[in-house]
Structures are given as C-alpha cells and as structure tokens.
Design a protein around this motif. Structure first.
Motif, short mmCIF file in Angstrom:
data_model
loop_
_atom_site.label_atom_id
_atom_site.label_comp_id
_atom_site.label_asym_id
_atom_site.label_seq_id
_atom_site.Cartn_x
_atom_site.Cartn_y
_atom_site.Cartn_z
N VAL A 261 0.84 -1.20 0.00
CA VAL A 261 0.00 0.00 0.00
C VAL A 261 0.88 1.25 0.00
N ASP A 262 1.93 1.25 0.82
CA ASP A 262 2.84 2.39 0.87
C ASP A 262 3.50 2.64 -0.48
N SER A 263 3.80 1.57 -1.20
CA SER A 263 4.44 1.71 -2.52
C SER A 263 3.51 2.38 -3.51
N VAL A 264 2.24 2.01 -3.47
CA VAL A 264 1.25 2.58 -4.39
C VAL A 264 0.99 4.05 -4.08
N TYR A 265 0.82 4.36 -2.81
CA TYR A 265 0.44 5.72 -2.41
C TYR A 265 1.64 6.62 -2.10
N GLY A 266 2.83 6.08 -2.13
CA GLY A 266 4.01 6.87 -1.81
C GLY A 266 4.44 7.78 -2.95
N GLU A 267 5.43 8.62 -2.65
CA GLU A 267 6.01 9.53 -3.63
C GLU A 267 7.50 9.23 -3.77
N ALA B 281 6.21 3.75 -6.18
CA ALA B 281 7.24 4.77 -6.02
C ALA B 281 8.50 4.17 -5.41
N LYS B 282 8.30 3.19 -4.54
CA LYS B 282 9.43 2.55 -3.88
C LYS B 282 10.35 1.86 -4.88
#
Length: 237
Positions: free
Chosen positions: A46-52, A114-115
């Motif tokens: 989830v962090d990868s999808v919503y991250g910058e 983004a990651k």
C-alpha cells in the motif's frame, strides 16, 4: 512422507522463493507470526502505491518532473487512461527542455510503485547509460513522469519522435515484492501502438532480475531494435 520429512521439504523450497509455502496453521487459521508478516507485507504494498518518489532520487540523476492527467492517486487507480496522456503543461515543458528526435529516450515513472524507483534507479540507470555507450547509442534528455502508465510512452513519442524509447516504471506491488520495476521498450513509439509492439523486462529488483544486470541487457535490446527497425513480438533477439 512423514511430518518431519514434509517440513524439511517445505523449508528447502522456501529458501528459493519468497512465496508463502509450508507456513503452517492452527486449525483453520494461519499462525500468528505468519498473519502479522502478511499484514506487514500488505502495508508495504500500500505504501508503494500511495508513496512519492524522493526528490533526492530524481536530483541525483538531474531528472526534471512532469505530470500526466491523472489528477490524484485515487483517480490514477480508477482511471488508467488518464495516466497514458501527458498534462498540457507537461507537453510544453518536455518540448522545450528535451532533445528532439534522439536515438534513445529514457523516461522514468513511479507507476504503481514509487518505492521501485527509489530502490532500483540508483543501480539500473547508470548501468543502462554505460550499456548505451558500449552499444554506441546516443541518449536524449531523460526525465520523470509522475502518475504514468505504460501508454504514456506513446504520447511522449508523439512529442519527441525518438527512434527508441525505454520507460522504467514501478510495477503493481505484490505481497512478496513491493519494489519491483519494469522496463518497457518500443521502436518509434506513437499513439496507436499496441502492447504487442512493446518489449518488457519485468520483475527488476534485488531478489528478482538484478537492476545492474537489467540495465546492461536493455542496451543490447535497444541496439537490436534499431538494427531491425522493429520491436515487440516480431523482434529477433
């Protein structure tokens, strides 16, 4: 096969794959440690999808940023078509700042991870630049596209008319790999190109295809695309 032999067999398989095999259970429920690991991996995805992508990553390679028409992350997920077209101001900036009709155009995009850009770009991009030099290929002005989909390479091709274009983009994360990148390549990308006209190297990350190895391989593929004047299913590797 008794229980101990079965356990040893699963342990041997687990050493060679991040897939969840032989994790055990208690009744109908997974073991607590496995459930917690599953939730942690889901959170990473989830962090990868919503991250910058970190600004420092882009600054390291002097990549300027432009946007597609995605608007925001929620819209990006619901409207993939918006990520295939550049915003009007992006088209103007690309036209003004980039070399036109380059032999090779490199584009980087966050895509769905983004990651993947933060973790892999420091290895894959220098290897790709070295590979282009080794294959005697000239590179245009590289840049970053925020909210990009694979099809944005056609819109970029319309503006810059490169001979070949390579898009380094974050893949949809899974529970085993949240930082995986793909490299899509196309000969003379233009609107109307089909998926079968593109080449791809996927699963680029430290536990998959090593980024340095992928970067080196991309250069040789681009050279063959230029020599044969084609890409996709008809390219002879």
């Amino acid at each position: 096969m008794d229980r101990e032999q079965q356990s040893n067999r699963f342990e041997g398989l687990a050493r060679h794959t991040p897939a969840r095999i032989g994790v055990g259970r208690t009744g109908t429920r997974p073991l607590t440690k496995e459930l917690l690991k599953l939730r942690l991996d889901h959170a990473h995805a989830v962090d990868s999808v919503y991250g910058e992508v970190h600004a420092a990553t882009l600054d390291e390679f002097n990549l300027f940023s432009v946007n597609t028409r995605f608007g925001d992350k929620e819209n990006y997920l619901k409207r993939p078509d918006r990520g295939r077209l550049l915003a009007d101001e992006a088209a103007i900036e690309i036209t003004e700042r980039c070399v036109h009709k380059p032999q090779v155009q490199i584009v980087v995009s966050d895509g769905l991870s983004a990651k993947a850009v933060d973790e892999n770009l420091p290895d894959i991009l220098p290897a790709l630049i070295d590979s282009l030099a080794f294959n005697k290929l000239a590179c245009g002005t590289s840049f970053f596209v925020r909210g990009g989909r694979v099809g944005c390479m056609d819109d970029i091709g319309r503006l810059l008319a490169p001979e070949v274009l390579v898009l380094l983009i974050g893949e949809r994360p899974g529970l085993a790999a949240a930082a995986s990148m793909s490299a899509y390549m196309c000969y003379q990308p233009r609107p109307g190109k089909k998926d079968s006209d593109r080449m791809v190297i996927s699963n680029i990350h430290q536990r998959g295809t090593p980024p340095v190895e992928a970067g080196a391989h991309i250069g040789s593929i681009l050279r063959k695309m230029i020599e044969q004047r084609i890409s996709g299913v008809n390219l002879i590797i």
